[in-house]
Write an enzyme that holds these catalytic residues in place. Sequence first.
Site, PDB file in Angstrom:
ATOM      1  N   HIS A  75       0.811  -1.223   0.000  1.00  0.00           N
ATOM      2  CA  HIS A  75       0.000   0.000   0.000  1.00  0.00           C
ATOM      3  C   HIS A  75       0.843   1.271   0.000  1.00  0.00           C
ATOM      4  O   HIS A  75       0.358   2.339  -0.354  1.00  0.00           O
ATOM      5  CB  HIS A  75      -0.990   0.009   1.184  1.00  0.00           C
ATOM      6  CG  HIS A  75      -0.384   0.386   2.514  1.00  0.00           C
ATOM      7  ND1 HIS A  75      -0.052  -0.533   3.485  1.00  0.00           N
ATOM      8  CD2 HIS A  75      -0.075   1.598   3.035  1.00  0.00           C
ATOM      9  CE1 HIS A  75       0.430   0.089   4.537  1.00  0.00           C
ATOM     10  NE2 HIS A  75       0.434   1.385   4.292  1.00  0.00           N
ATOM     11  N   ASP A 106       0.071  -7.525   1.744  1.00  0.00           N
ATOM     12  CA  ASP A 106       0.505  -6.131   1.769  1.00  0.00           C
ATOM     13  C   ASP A 106       2.026  -6.001   1.758  1.00  0.00           C
ATOM     14  O   ASP A 106       2.613  -5.242   2.528  1.00  0.00           O
ATOM     15  CB  ASP A 106      -0.072  -5.416   2.990  1.00  0.00           C
ATOM     16  CG  ASP A 106       0.038  -3.891   2.881  1.00  0.00           C
ATOM     17  OD1 ASP A 106       0.157  -3.391   1.752  1.00  0.00           O
ATOM     18  OD2 ASP A 106       0.003  -3.207   3.923  1.00  0.00           O
ATOM     19  N   SER A 176       4.729   2.366   7.965  1.00  0.00           N
ATOM     20  CA  SER A 176       4.366   1.176   7.193  1.00  0.00           C
ATOM     21  C   SER A 176       5.576   0.667   6.419  1.00  0.00           C
ATOM     22  O   SER A 176       6.256   1.434   5.740  1.00  0.00           O
ATOM     23  CB  SER A 176       3.240   1.506   6.214  1.00  0.00           C
ATOM     24  OG  SER A 176       2.053   1.826   6.897  1.00  0.00           O
TER      25      SER A 176
END
Length: 268
Positions: A75, A106, A176
């Site tokens: 993402h 992811d 992230s």
Amino acid sequence: MKCGFRLALPFLVALSVLCNISAIAQIEQIDLKSLAKKASPAVMLLTISDANGDEIASGTGFLISSNGKLITNYHVIEGGARAVAKAENGGLFPVEGVLALDPENDLAVLKIASKGLPFLTLSTSKNIEVGSRVAIIGSPLGLEGSMSEGIVSAIRESDEGIGFIQVTAAISPGSSGSPVLDAKGHIIGVATATIRGGQALNFAVPADAAIALIARAENTPVAQPLDSVVARDDSKLIADSDYMDARQAESEKDFAQQLKYAQNLVRR
């Protein structure tokens, strides 16, 4: 002599218990200074731009080879056309492209233009236990080299095995793709998401998923340009029933249900 033995035995038992507790505490304690010194040079701030050169996202990635293979979240790069990785010492490395993708978990393996770089090693996630201490090094809000510490608070399993590792170490926007390290400095997961509602719930993808993706990347001779493999279609996400149910649960402050719907989305 008998009286002395009776007095000494409870003392020796208590001493043994205290020694064992001390040994366990030492095993679980993380030397954060040494860990930061070892891992930070391999952790990079990623800046993602669109086709017009406008920045659309930032995140974190970490090197897993000396020739520039780097892991981050899918993402983070989704919808991007170009990306640049910034090292701890300020060095800038253009991202040449994508070697392998795993949207379901992811994850993405990228290739940056460099050689002879420091890198980290992933370890299996199968032996992780609730209560184990962990540390995360990332780039929250673009502040590279930021470290947070916590414990594994839960292991969320799926039909295929470990689905997510839940940790108390902070995962903020920009973190992230950060490595989740155990007390020995082994990477046991990749930071992926946080849900805020009363308290922060932080999640990481288990390292085993990343290890499998790296194996796929080894069979990719040439990196593919970002804009050819990570185009984003938000209309599909917004129209998804789990997405709409998650938003409804959020408005009702039913965060357990929101997490359930969000997990369904990530798995797909």
